[in-house]
Write a protein that holds these residues in place. Structure first.
Motif: not given
Length: 118
Positions: A94-118
């Motif tokens: 088995i080959k896998y990624l493990c992503i570890q982040v602080k629980e409940n720390s996400l303040e915005g999602y892709t559409m909320d956090d993204g800014v359209v470039g210039e």
């Protein structure tokens, strides 16, 4: 200073990317277990949830005594307090990624956090 950092992984059982990529908000590791092998300990966390991304092969994650079958393309989130141990199946690595982040720390999602470039 560049706004990116690239690192390639090959030929290893485990690589943690926090130092290699200068990560500041998550820990990501790339892991490989040969057929029949298991992480050699049961563990949990104080604050961090883990997201497992199965890249290849199959295995079983035991969480609080419950077995969860895993195969390529599966994602599994485990809460910090969940006592977990991952095992490769007896007939496949088995080959896998493990992503570890602080629980409940996400303040915005892709559409909320993204800014359209210039």
């Amino acid at each position: 200073m560049a706004n990116f950092k690239k690192f390639s992984v090959s030929g290893t059982d485990r690589v943690e990317l926090h130092d290699n990529l200068g990560l500041t908000g998550a820990e990501i590791s790339v892991n490989f277990l040969p057929a029949g092998a298991a992480v050699p300990f049961v563990h949990c966390h104080k604050k961090n949830e883990e997201i497992y991304v199965i890249l290849e092969g199959k295995g079983t994650m035991t969480v609080d005594g419950e077995k969860v079958e895993l195969a390529a393309n599966d994602f599994l989130r485990v809460a910090p307090s969940g006592k977990r141990q991952l095992s490769a199946s007896s007939d496949a690595a088995i080959k896998y990624l493990c992503i570890q982040v602080k629980e409940n720390s996400l303040e915005g999602y892709t559409m909320d956090d993204g800014v359209v470039g210039e």
